[in-house]
Design a protein around this motif. Structure first.
Motif, short mmCIF file in Angstrom:
data_model
loop_
_atom_site.label_atom_id
_atom_site.label_comp_id
_atom_site.label_asym_id
_atom_site.label_seq_id
_atom_site.Cartn_x
_atom_site.Cartn_y
_atom_site.Cartn_z
N VAL A 7 0.91 -1.13 0.03
CA VAL A 7 0.24 -0.04 0.15
C VAL A 7 0.93 1.33 0.02
O VAL A 7 0.19 2.38 0.05
CB VAL A 7 -0.91 0.05 1.13
CG1 VAL A 7 -1.81 -1.35 1.14
CG2 VAL A 7 -0.15 0.02 2.62
N TRP A 63 -3.10 8.42 4.76
CA TRP A 63 -2.20 7.47 4.85
C TRP A 63 -3.08 6.42 6.12
O TRP A 63 -2.71 5.31 6.29
CB TRP A 63 -0.86 7.83 4.99
CG TRP A 63 -0.13 8.16 4.07
CD1 TRP A 63 0.17 9.46 3.66
CD2 TRP A 63 0.59 7.31 3.24
NE1 TRP A 63 0.69 9.26 2.44
CE2 TRP A 63 1.11 8.00 2.21
CE3 TRP A 63 0.63 5.97 3.37
CZ2 TRP A 63 1.93 7.44 1.28
CZ3 TRP A 63 1.40 5.37 2.15
CH2 TRP A 63 2.15 6.06 1.29
N ARG A 76 -5.00 4.04 4.19
CA ARG A 76 -3.88 3.00 3.59
C ARG A 76 -3.49 1.93 4.72
O ARG A 76 -3.55 0.65 4.34
CB ARG A 76 -2.93 3.62 3.08
CG ARG A 76 -3.06 4.38 1.71
CD ARG A 76 -1.84 4.89 0.93
NE ARG A 76 -2.22 5.72 -0.16
CZ ARG A 76 -1.39 5.49 -1.39
NH1 ARG A 76 -0.55 4.55 -1.70
NH2 ARG A 76 -1.64 6.50 -2.25
N GLY A 128 -4.94 9.08 -5.04
CA GLY A 128 -5.04 7.93 -4.09
C GLY A 128 -6.39 7.05 -4.32
O GLY A 128 -6.31 5.72 -4.41
N LEU A 183 -6.22 3.15 -5.51
CA LEU A 183 -7.22 2.19 -4.70
C LEU A 183 -7.86 1.16 -5.95
O LEU A 183 -8.14 0.23 -5.86
CB LEU A 183 -8.10 2.91 -3.77
CG LEU A 183 -9.15 1.74 -3.10
CD1 LEU A 183 -8.27 0.83 -2.32
CD2 LEU A 183 -10.04 2.62 -2.26
#
Length: 599
Positions: free
Chosen positions: A113, A129, A132, A159, A163
């Protein structure tokens, strides 16, 4: 495909009317299913039921023996004073794995990740984060099926794209609850909607989101026709039975019972139809025709010594729909505030038309007073509001935003995120404006509300400046976008996709910058030197060798998965170095090719 999770006749209520009643569906191995529904329909509740965190009022949930169910909650909660590695290892405590196996799984999941420092304290992480890390904790469990509740929350657009790629390549199936339509299109092969609109509270259709929307519309149209037919039958029966008592005697008891059943059916159809409502969002413009509402010239801004943007020119005119894009912390909200006049630029000028009327939707709805009752938040000084020169009672105004009369005295802090967003939009709609400055207005809004918001902003006669992670809204609405890279650079782009493509190329471009700078003077030459020609002749072979080295480094990373954190990190570093060499070779090849072509 075998059934991993099966829900049968589920019922769950938090009030007199259940969220769903008789809900039945299966999740099979490898299925990738999107879960949608209006705010308050029970999506999060359903996911918690499937994980066993809550119990249904009735019905059963069964799972295949030995199935591992992962769960990514909306809120990312971690034990205090733990490193990111300890958080992931702690999530494996009930798996029966040996210590070294837990450590290995944690290292692989964290690397997957994007974590470089596995000893970083979890408490220092940003929202993106933290998300994540929560995902790494679930990936380490190696789930057969993963349940995700609004996983794009706190992720910036790059991000979210990351994903999407991770989920599409995942070996497991998943059920993902989200309001992000672009994300749904990217990750879901089937879509399921939870809503009181449907019999049993759920509607599921195969195919992506667009296919689902077509099938849903067909179903709702058929349901509306059914309601009309039942209403006509009820009117005829009521008219006949009400004529005189002799008519009731001539009718058999069974016919009278059937009439009662029809009334009950109509009542249920009325409830379903009412449940399909959407908030009545309609921003009022002033009708001003000034061609230049806001003109920003050469504006720059830094915060805490960090440059956010510089030398930026912006013109807002009636009909302008400007989207602001960038990574989290990249300066989007700051640029919006500079244009709105809430912050002064460090350099450059911002000129606003005389008497400019602007309204601002603040990120996080910060201007809402959580202690105010809904009634006072919607109408501070009386029981009436004025909208487009019409007087409306606060109860009717609240109903336009899907609030019930019994909610008027509830404090704002007790409302859901989506409900609070609707309150703030209702407040702004009472203020005619030349410019709308909207900072993340789509957070927590369900898909029906998003679609109404999109239509309203498209019809607004003034200018709109929009910060949002909703790509569908940005792509459909914005006439132009400004992309910030988080390092002080900003540029105009034609679309969200164009900016995302630029962001994807950004890291390789950074590695190429020194080489490009050194080669810049030589670009005046339109012919390769003897040495450069030899370099060009051997470039294809050099790239092939470099790519073979990348493949070898990838194999080393896979082999290092069981060798401990230190070995794994060293292997990952070698892989990164090998990939950087390939990128530099391609950059050099492209440069030589351009010079050979006389560019």
């Amino acid at each position: 495909m075998s059934v991993l999770l099966a829900a049968r006749d589920l019922t769950k209520s938090f009030s007199a009317r259940p969220l769903f009643d008789g809900l039945t569906f299966d999740l099979r191995a490898g299925e990738k299913v999107g879960l949608i529904g209006p705010n308050g329909a029970g999506k999060s509740t359903l996911l918690r039921l499937l994980t066993g965190r809550e119990a249904p009022d009735a019905g059963t949930i069964t799972s295949r023996r030995g199935v591992v169910v992962g769960y990514l909650a909306q809120d990312d909660v971690f034990p205090a004073d733990r490193s990111v590695c300890e958080v992931v290892v702690g999530g494996l405590a009930d798996t029966g794995l040996e210590e070294h196996e837990r450590d290995t799984r944690a290292a692989i999941a964290l690397t997957r990740v994007g974590f470089d420092d596995h000893d970083q304290p979890a408490s220092t992480l940003s929202g993106g984060w933290r998300k994540r890390l929560a995902l790494a904790r679930e990936l380490a469990r190696e789930p057969d099926v993963l349940l995700l509740d609004e996983p794009t929350n706190h992720l910036d657009l790059p991000g979210v794209v990351w994903l999407e790629k991770l989920l599409r390549s995942a070996p497991f199936g998943y059920l993902v609850a989200t309001h992000d339509r672009a994300f749904l299109r990217a990750v879901a092969d089937d879509v399921m909607e939870v809503s009181r609109t449907y019999p049993g509270g759920v509607f599921r259709a195969e195919g992506g989101y667009d296919s689902f929307a077509d099938k849903r519309d067909d179903f709702l149209e058929a349901q509306a026709r059914m309601r009309e037919a039942v209403a006509n039958q009820v009117r005829r029966e009521t008219d006949w039975l009400g004529r005189k008592e002799s008519a009731q005697r001539r009718k058999s008891r069974s016919r009278i019972g059937e009439a009662a059943d029809r009334r009950a059916e109509l009542a249920e159809l009325d409830v379903r139809t009412a449940a399909r409502g959407a908030a009545g969002i309609d921003f009022a413009g002033t009708g001003r025709q000034t061609k230049k509402l806001v003109t920003a010239t050469g504006v720059s801004k830094s915060l805490g010594g960090k440059p956010l943007f510089s030398g930026l020119d912006v013109l807002l005119a009636p009909g302008t729909r400007l989207g602001l894009l960038g990574p989290n912390g990249g300066g989007k909200s700051t640029l919006l505030k500079v244009l709105a006049g809430e912050l002064a630029p460090d350099a450059g000028t911002v000129v606003r038309a005389d008497g400019l009327r602007a309204v601002t939707f603040e990120q996080g709805r910060a201007s809402l007073d959580p202690t105010l009752p809904l009634r006072r938040a919607l109408s501070p000084n009386s029981e009436m509001v004025t909208f487009r020169d019409r007087q409306l009672h606060v109860g009717g105004w609240a109903k336009q935003f899907l609030f019930q009369a019994e909610q008027l005295d509830i404090e704002i802090g007790a409302l859901s995120g989506g409900e609070q967003a609707r309150v703030r939009i209702a407040q702004l709609m009472l203020k005619p404006a030349d410019v709308l400055f909207l900072d993340e207005p789509t957070n927590d809004l369900d898909i029906p509300a998003l679609e109404v918001l999109e239509d309203s902003l498209g019809d607004f006669p003034g200018a709109v400046v929009l910060v949002s992670h909703d790509r569908d809204l940005m792509d459909r609405l914005c006439t132009s976008v400004i992309g910030l890279d988080g390092r002080g650079n900003a540029a105009h782009y034609g679309s969200v996709t164009q900016w995302l493509d630029a962001m994807t190329r950004e890291e390789p471009a950074k590695a190429k910058e020194p080489a490009k700078a050194a080669a810049a003077p030589a670009k005046k030459t339109k012919k390769l030197s003897y040495k450069e020609q030899q370099e060009w002749d051997g470039m294809e072979a050099a790239v092939m060798v470099a790519e073979e080295a990348v493949a070898a480094r990838q194999a080393e990373v896979e082999a290092a998965g069981t060798a401990g954190h230190t070995v794994l990190m060293a292997a990952c570093k070698r892989l990164d170095d090998a990939q950087a060499i390939v990128e530099k070779l391609y950059a050099r090849w492209q440069e030589l090719e351009a010079r050979r072509a006389g560019e």
